[in-house]
Design a protein around this motif. Structure first.
Motif, PDB file in Angstrom:
ATOM      1  N   LEU A 116      21.977   6.359  12.394  1.00 52.26           N
ATOM      2  CA  LEU A 116      21.456   5.123  12.986  1.00 52.26           C
ATOM      3  C   LEU A 116      22.388   3.962  12.698  1.00 52.26           C
ATOM      4  N   THR A 117      22.620   3.130  13.703  1.00 49.82           N
ATOM      5  CA  THR A 117      23.388   1.898  13.500  1.00 49.82           C
ATOM      6  C   THR A 117      22.489   0.677  13.637  1.00 49.82           C
ATOM      7  N   GLN A 118      21.298   0.863  14.192  1.00 50.39           N
ATOM      8  CA  GLN A 118      20.308  -0.205  14.301  1.00 50.39           C
ATOM      9  C   GLN A 118      18.915   0.406  14.269  1.00 50.39           C
ATOM     10  N   SER A 119      17.919  -0.419  13.992  1.00 46.07           N
ATOM     11  CA  SER A 119      16.551   0.072  13.880  1.00 46.07           C
ATOM     12  C   SER A 119      16.088   0.700  15.194  1.00 46.07           C
ATOM     13  N   GLU A 120      15.296   1.742  15.059  1.00 48.64           N
ATOM     14  CA  GLU A 120      14.795   2.451  16.231  1.00 48.64           C
ATOM     15  C   GLU A 120      13.346   2.886  15.971  1.00 48.64           C
ATOM     16  N   ASP A 121      12.518   2.847  17.005  1.00 43.61           N
ATOM     17  CA  ASP A 121      11.114   3.228  16.873  1.00 43.61           C
ATOM     18  C   ASP A 121      10.927   4.719  17.150  1.00 43.61           C
ATOM     19  N   LEU A 122       9.963   5.289  16.451  1.00 49.28           N
ATOM     20  CA  LEU A 122       9.628   6.698  16.622  1.00 49.28           C
ATOM     21  C   LEU A 122       8.109   6.815  16.705  1.00 49.28           C
ATOM     22  N   GLN A 123       7.624   7.338  17.814  1.00 45.97           N
ATOM     23  CA  GLN A 123       6.181   7.502  17.980  1.00 45.97           C
ATOM     24  C   GLN A 123       5.807   8.978  17.883  1.00 45.97           C
ATOM     25  N   LEU A 124       4.889   9.275  16.984  1.00 47.07           N
ATOM     26  CA  LEU A 124       4.361  10.627  16.839  1.00 47.07           C
ATOM     27  C   LEU A 124       2.943  10.653  17.390  1.00 47.07           C
ATOM     28  N   HIS A 125       2.753  11.314  18.489  1.00 52.57           N
ATOM     29  CA  HIS A 125       1.424  11.416  19.088  1.00 52.57           C
ATOM     30  C   HIS A 125       0.570  12.393  18.290  1.00 52.57           C
ATOM     31  N   ARG A 126      -0.721  12.221  18.411  1.00 52.20           N
ATOM     32  CA  ARG A 126      -1.645  13.108  17.710  1.00 52.20           C
ATOM     33  C   ARG A 126      -1.366  14.566  18.108  1.00 52.20           C
ATOM     34  N   GLY A 127      -1.269  15.431  17.129  1.00 54.93           N
ATOM     35  CA  GLY A 127      -1.022  16.843  17.396  1.00 54.93           C
ATOM     36  C   GLY A 127       0.440  17.237  17.386  1.00 54.93           C
ATOM     37  N   THR A 128       1.332  16.274  17.172  1.00 60.55           N
ATOM     38  CA  THR A 128       2.763  16.601  17.124  1.00 60.55           C
ATOM     39  C   THR A 128       3.050  17.507  15.922  1.00 60.55           C
ATOM     40  N   SER A 129       3.700  18.655  16.182  1.00 65.77           N
ATOM     41  CA  SER A 129       4.024  19.591  15.106  1.00 65.77           C
ATOM     42  C   SER A 129       5.331  19.201  14.437  1.00 65.77           C
ATOM     43  N   PHE A 130       5.589  19.775  13.272  1.00 66.69           N
ATOM     44  CA  PHE A 130       6.834  19.482  12.570  1.00 66.69           C
ATOM     45  C   PHE A 130       8.039  19.968  13.370  1.00 66.69           C
ATOM     46  N   ASN A 131       7.921  21.137  13.996  1.00 64.96           N
ATOM     47  CA  ASN A 131       9.028  21.658  14.799  1.00 64.96           C
ATOM     48  C   ASN A 131       9.323  20.750  15.988  1.00 64.96           C
ATOM     49  N   GLN A 132       8.257  20.164  16.573  1.00 59.38           N
ATOM     50  CA  GLN A 132       8.462  19.218  17.682  1.00 59.38           C
ATOM     51  C   GLN A 132       9.182  17.967  17.187  1.00 59.38           C
ATOM     52  N   LEU A 133       8.831  17.515  15.992  1.00 60.77           N
ATOM     53  CA  LEU A 133       9.512  16.363  15.399  1.00 60.77           C
ATOM     54  C   LEU A 133      10.997  16.661  15.224  1.00 60.77           C
ATOM     55  N   VAL A 134      11.318  17.831  14.679  1.00 60.43           N
ATOM     56  CA  VAL A 134      12.717  18.208  14.452  1.00 60.43           C
ATOM     57  C   VAL A 134      13.487  18.223  15.769  1.00 60.43           C
ATOM     58  N   THR A 135      12.873  18.809  16.807  1.00 59.69           N
ATOM     59  CA  THR A 135      13.516  18.858  18.127  1.00 59.69           C
ATOM     60  C   THR A 135      13.767  17.449  18.656  1.00 59.69           C
ATOM     61  N   ASP A 136      12.785  16.560  18.476  1.00 58.26           N
ATOM     62  CA  ASP A 136      12.914  15.179  18.955  1.00 58.26           C
ATOM     63  C   ASP A 136      14.037  14.455  18.225  1.00 58.26           C
ATOM     64  N   LEU A 137      14.090  14.614  16.915  1.00 55.68           N
ATOM     65  CA  LEU A 137      15.146  13.965  16.130  1.00 55.68           C
ATOM     66  C   LEU A 137      16.528  14.475  16.524  1.00 55.68           C
ATOM     67  N   GLU A 138      16.597  15.787  16.785  1.00 53.06           N
ATOM     68  CA  GLU A 138      17.879  16.385  17.173  1.00 53.06           C
ATOM     69  C   GLU A 138      18.284  15.941  18.573  1.00 53.06           C
TER      70      GLU A 138
END
Length: 335
Positions: free
Chosen positions: A40-62
Motif C-alpha cells: 500500500l502507498t495510500q490508505s484503502e478501504d476494505l469491505q467484508l460482507h456478512r458471510g465472507t470466508s477467509f479464503n474469499q478474503l485472501v483471493t480479494d487481497l491477492e
C-alpha cells in the motif's frame, strides 16, 4: 540383509532431517511474512460482507495486489486458527500495516470510524442535509422528531434541542445513534447552564434559556462578545423592550430570505419577527454552543441596550439610542 536395513534406516533418517528442515523453513518464512507490510502507498478501504470466508478474503487481497504469496497467509491461519475468524464490516487499510496487524483488525472487528461535525449556529434543516449526505449510513428525515418522541418530547419542535459537536459512527450504522447522543448532550449542557444561571435572569424556564442562547449564537461573530450580547438582550427584556434582532427575522422568513432583509419582512407580524413581537421567539432559531448557553445564563454585568456590527465580526455596544445611532451612522451608513 543387514546392509540393506542399515541403508533404509539411513535414508529414512536423511528424509526426516530434510522434512524437518523444510518444516522449519516454512514456519520461519510464514512468520516473517506475517510481519511484512501490505502493498500500500495510500490508505484503502476494505469491505467484508456478512458471510465472507477467509479464503474469499485472501483471493480479494491477492486480486487487489495487496499481498503476494497468498499460500503463506493460508499456512499462517493453520498455525494460528484464531486469525481466520474474521468479522464483517468496513475497514481501513493503511500504509505500513503488516499482514498480522490486518488480521488482528479483522478478527477484532476494529472498523473504520467515520466522523461528522454538527456545527453550532446551524438549523435542523441544515443538519439534516449534512446527515443525509454522509457515506455508508442510514438516514431518516424524521430522525430528529423520532428521537424527541423516544425521550418523551412530543412537541415535534426539534430546533435547538440538539448539541453541536463532532460525532462518530461506523459503516451501516443508523444515524439515529448520533442524533440521540446529540440530544442527550444538549440536555446535559442545558441543565448545567440553567443551574448556574444568575438569580435575576429574565428567563423562566430552561427552554427560554435555550431560545436566548440560540439568538446569541446567531448574533455572535466574536466569541468574547457573547456575554455582552446576552446582557443587551437581558437588559432589554427587563425593561420591556423588544429584542429587535435580525437573525430572528431571517429565520422567520424561511425560503424567502435571499441574503437581504426586506422592509416588508421587517414590518410583517410573524412569531419570529422580534421587531414586532414582545419577548422571545416561540422556539430556538439555531443550535447554540455550550458557550452561548453559558452566556445566556450568565450575562455580563453591563448596562448596554444596543449593539451594531462593525462589519469585521465584532460590534460596538451602546447604552443610549443616541450613542447607538452614532455607531450605526459610522459603521453601517458610512456617515
Amino acid at each position: 540383509m543387514k546392509k540393506i536395513l542399515i541403508s533404509l534406516l539411513g535414508l529414512f533418517f536423511t528424509l526426516s532431517l530434510l522434512a524437518g528442515g523444510a518444516g522449519i523453513w516454512v514456519y520461519q518464512s510464514v512468520m516473517d511474512y506475517s510481519q511484512s507490510p501490505l502493498n500500500l502507498t495510500q490508505s484503502e478501504d476494505l469491505q467484508l460482507h456478512r458471510g465472507t470466508s477467509f479464503n474469499q478474503l485472501v483471493t480479494d487481497l491477492e486480486t487487489k495486489a495487496l499481498i503476494k504469496d497468498a499460500w503463506k497467509l493460508k499456512v499462517l491461519v493453520r498455525i494460528d486458527p484464531q486469525l481466520a475468524k474474521i468479522r464483517s464490516g468496513y475497514y481501513e487499510l493503511n500504509p505500513g500495516e503488516t499482514v498480522n496487524q490486518l488480521l488482528l483488525k479483522l478478527t477484532q472487528g476494529k472498523e473504520k470510524i467515520f466522523s461528522v461535525t454538527l456545527v453550532e449556529g446551524q438549523s435542523i434543516k441544515e443538519w439534516s442535509a449534512i446527515l443525509q449526505a454522509l457515506p455508508h449510513s442510514q438516514f431518516d428525515p424524521q430522525v430528529f422528531n423520532q428521537v424527541l418522541a423516544e425521550n418523551g418530547d412530543d412537541s415535534a419542535l426539534p430546533e435547538g434541542k440538539f448539541f453541536p459537536d463532532t460525532y462518530h459512527y461506523v459503516a451501516g450504522e443508523n444515524i439515529r445513534s448520533i442524533v440521540q447522543q446529540s440530544y442527550l448532550k444538549m440536555q446535559q449542557q442545558l441543565n448545567a447552564a440553567w443551574e448556574s444561571r444568575d438569580e435575576d435572569l429574565p428567563l423562566k424556564t430552561p427552554y427560554e434559556l435555550l431560545i436566548m442562547a440560540s439568538i446569541i449564537e446567531k448574533e455572535t461573530g466574536k466569541a468574547s462578545e457573547r456575554p455582552w450580547i446576552s446582557a443587551v438582550f437581558a437588559n432589554r427584556l427587563n425593561k420591556g423592550m423588544r429584542l429587535q434582532t435580525d437573525p430572528t427575522v431571517i429565520y422567520g422568513m424561511g425560503e424567502s430570505y435571499q441574503g437581504n432583509i426586506t422592509r416588508k419582512a421587517l414590518r410583517e407580524h410573524t412569531p419570529f419577527n422580534t421587531y414586532r413581537i414582545n419577548g422571545l421567539t416561540p422556539t430556538p432559531i439555531a443550535a447554540p454552543s455550550g458557550a452561548s448557553l453559558l452566556a445566556a445564563a450568565q450575562p455580563a454585568d453591563v448596562n448596554y441596550l444596543y449593539f451594531v456590527s462593525k462589519n469585521d465580526g465584532s460590534h460596538v455596544f451602546s447604552r443610549t439610542l443616541t450613542e447607538h445611532n452614532r455607531a450605526v451612522n459610522k459603521y453601517q451608513r458610512n456617515r
